[in-house]
Design a protein around this motif. Structure first.
Motif, PDB file in Angstrom:
ATOM      1  N   ARG A   1     -12.827  11.561   6.365  1.00  0.00           N
ATOM      2  CA  ARG A   1     -13.357  11.352   5.058  1.00  0.00           C
ATOM      3  C   ARG A   1     -14.148  12.827   4.503  1.00  0.00           C
ATOM      4  NH1 ARG A   1     -15.969   5.328   5.314  1.00  0.00           N
ATOM      5  NH2 ARG A   1     -14.045   4.617   4.396  1.00  0.00           N
ATOM      6  N   GLU A   2     -14.539  13.664   5.453  1.00  0.00           N
ATOM      7  CA  GLU A   2     -15.011  14.933   5.130  1.00  0.00           C
ATOM      8  C   GLU A   2     -13.569  15.906   4.884  1.00  0.00           C
ATOM      9  OE1 GLU A   2     -17.468  16.935   8.136  1.00  0.00           O
ATOM     10  OE2 GLU A   2     -17.080  18.522   7.318  1.00  0.00           O
ATOM     11  N   TRP A   3     -12.650  15.512   5.686  1.00  0.00           N
ATOM     12  CA  TRP A   3     -11.374  16.301   5.584  1.00  0.00           C
ATOM     13  C   TRP A   3     -10.878  16.176   4.143  1.00  0.00           C
ATOM     14  CZ3 TRP A   3      -7.969  15.953  10.704  1.00  0.00           C
ATOM     15  CH2 TRP A   3      -6.871  16.957  10.531  1.00  0.00           C
ATOM     16  N   MET A   4     -10.920  14.879   3.595  1.00  0.00           N
ATOM     17  CA  MET A   4     -10.385  14.510   2.500  1.00  0.00           C
ATOM     18  C   MET A   4     -11.088  15.221   1.475  1.00  0.00           C
ATOM     19  SD  MET A   4      -9.988  10.099   3.072  1.00  0.00           S
ATOM     20  CE  MET A   4      -9.994  10.075   1.386  1.00  0.00           C
ATOM     21  N   LEU A   5     -12.275  15.608   1.417  1.00  0.00           N
ATOM     22  CA  LEU A   5     -13.002  16.393   0.454  1.00  0.00           C
ATOM     23  C   LEU A   5     -12.245  17.901   0.404  1.00  0.00           C
ATOM     24  CD1 LEU A   5     -15.228  16.781  -1.593  1.00  0.00           C
ATOM     25  CD2 LEU A   5     -16.718  17.389   0.268  1.00  0.00           C
TER      26      LEU A   5
ATOM     27  N   LEU B   1      -9.319  18.722   1.517  1.00  0.00           N
ATOM     28  CA  LEU B   1      -7.774  18.528   1.174  1.00  0.00           C
ATOM     29  C   LEU B   1      -7.653  18.398  -0.429  1.00  0.00           C
ATOM     30  CD1 LEU B   1      -6.274  16.371   3.868  1.00  0.00           C
ATOM     31  CD2 LEU B   1      -5.746  18.794   3.188  1.00  0.00           C
ATOM     32  N   GLY B   2      -8.597  17.721  -0.942  1.00  0.00           N
ATOM     33  CA  GLY B   2      -8.519  17.176  -2.408  1.00  0.00           C
ATOM     34  C   GLY B   2      -9.441  18.279  -3.417  1.00  0.00           C
ATOM     35  N   ARG B   3     -10.478  18.893  -2.816  1.00  0.00           N
ATOM     36  CA  ARG B   3     -11.208  19.457  -3.904  1.00  0.00           C
ATOM     37  C   ARG B   3     -11.451  21.003  -3.521  1.00  0.00           C
ATOM     38  NH1 ARG B   3     -10.048  17.269  -8.436  1.00  0.00           N
ATOM     39  NH2 ARG B   3     -10.981  15.163  -8.611  1.00  0.00           N
ATOM     40  N   LYS B   4     -11.051  21.347  -2.276  1.00  0.00           N
ATOM     41  CA  LYS B   4     -11.627  22.725  -2.467  1.00  0.00           C
ATOM     42  C   LYS B   4     -10.458  23.752  -2.140  1.00  0.00           C
ATOM     43  CE  LYS B   4     -15.285  21.874   1.008  1.00  0.00           C
ATOM     44  NZ  LYS B   4     -16.128  22.125   2.485  1.00  0.00           N
TER      45      LYS B   4
END
Lengths: 246, 246
Positions: free
Chosen positions: A143-147, A149-152
């Motif tokens: 889930r940290e990884w999803m942030l 991938l999606g927003r950084k």
DNA sequence: CGAGCACTTGATCGCTTTCAATAGCTGTGG
DNA sequence: CCACAGCTATTGAAAGCGATCAAGTGCTCG
């Protein structure tokens, strides 16, 4: 690298004894695991499991690094897991593999045939509990990884990856009260790109940019030193204080 | 919507009885859970848990939809979970919440005080096993999602999200041998954007494009009908056959 | 009728990708 | 020992996609 002697490690001497799926086991339970385990070594670059294949075993990474990747028909690939020593491979209760698992360095696996392991798990809450704990940790990491991938941005993504690797290294080498740290990148530029959802050219450019700006220093292609972890965390877009204590 | 009467549902009559964390429990175990459970209703838009807060309970979504989101200091937010009826909220063994949980519709939760639940879990392998199974499913979902976030185009992202929602709806309404299906979008454009790592404008544009190309039809803002699921799967970049059987 | 909100649509900007050339390293063989 | 192949990484130029900025639409509720 000299791998541990295969098929001859006593669980009590195992380097991942207290972090792997067997961490909570007592002597009896360890004996039961011992009876169904075997070691297997994979060379760097070698596939360990291919998506869709029948899974005959589950197991733990003893040493080395492997990647978990997903691929689309046209070849686009996304890394969905980075497997380090003590990490668990395979899913009890499922026959076919859902991902590709590839050795990035030489990898030694401690394998258990799937059927006996599943049976043992039902009888051994210590294993099931530890596996739950590890799975919850992986879910948090995903889930940290999803942030990421999606927003950084690309720069933040690179900084985030470096911070993750640095933090892991710090947990293995618990010294160093200073702010600076050094480590070897276990990934090629392409693997970093697959991790972060970028192209390898963008990875290369952002590495150069971080170097030019003094956020990191590079020795050869793979050795990275971070003069100021707080600075790196800022670049990653994270709270700079969330650093070492996870 | 009329919610079930609060604080008066017998576990045997519970709509999520055989999908939630209690799915494997026998009558005795259910009784033990019954003794520590309570219901709570949240209005649409209301926060259920805020990241960093102390968690006093864990629990299951009984009805309604909630989102799990992560936020950066500058406000960028990424959805990391979509909670549907039977999904579990909270992590046994952790005190502070790691994510924001917000009710997207009216939500009824079946809550357990955290401490008693953790104690019960140690004594009740059926609960621990079911939670492990659910967590592994969530991890799989998170990893599929990572491929979407990291490697898919805006159009593919939208198609993927629609396919996921359609598939879930199909599993609840198991009829319909035809290729066409209809459902209500449970998310605003902004929530879709947060799910997919896009801006709401891009979501809107791609929805319009998919409509113009005949992949979907829209009735009002929220009702979607998909004339050909195979076509939607293609647009999502997935194997068209992987469709209904997950 | 007007305010507020969710959504749509248009125009432009800029970051990341794409395409392409080059550099550096390692191992092999003449 | 040097030449060359093969691989990884770097760097440049141009293109494209999604973000950003900005109106405008349609609906609901006061």
């Amino acid at each position: 690298m000299n791998a541990p002697t295969i098929a001859s490690v006593n669980c009590g001497d195992c380097p991942i004894r207290h972090r792997a799926v067997c961490a909570r086991c007592d002597a009896d339970e360890l004996g039961a695991l011992d009876a169904i385990k075997y070691y297997r070594t994979y060379e760097s670059g070698q596939p360990i499991i291919w998506s869709g294949d029948q899974m005959n075993f589950v197991g733990s990474v003893v040493s080395g690094i492997a990647t978990l990747t997903q691929t689309m028909e046209d070849g686009r690939t996304q890394m969905v897991g980075l497997l380090l020593p003590s990490d668990f491979v395979g899913r009890p209760g499922r026959d076919g593999a859902a991902y590709n698992v590839v050795a990035t360095t030489e990898v030694v696996m401690c394998c258990f045939r799937k059927k006996p392991f599943e049976e043992l798990m039902v009888r051994t809450p210590h294993i099931a509990h530890r596996l739950l704990e590890m799975t919850l940790d992986e879910l948090d990491a995903a889930r940290e990884w999803m942030l990421v991938l999606g927003r950084k941005t690309a720069r933040e993504k690179i900084a985030s990856l470096l911070a993750i690797i640095a933090r892991r290294d710090a947990s293995l080498t618990p010294k160093n009260a200073t702010n600076t740290m050094s480590f070897d990148l276990p990934l090629t530029r392409e693997a970093m790109a697959d991790y972060l959802g970028l192209t390898l050219e963008t990875v290369s450019r952002q590495m150069s940019a971080l170097k030019k700006d003094g956020v990191i220093e590079l020795e050869g292609k793979r050795r990275v030193t971070v003069p100021d972890m707080g600075r790196l965390m800022e670049e990653a877009g994270d709270d700079s204080d969330g650093g070492l204590i996870g």
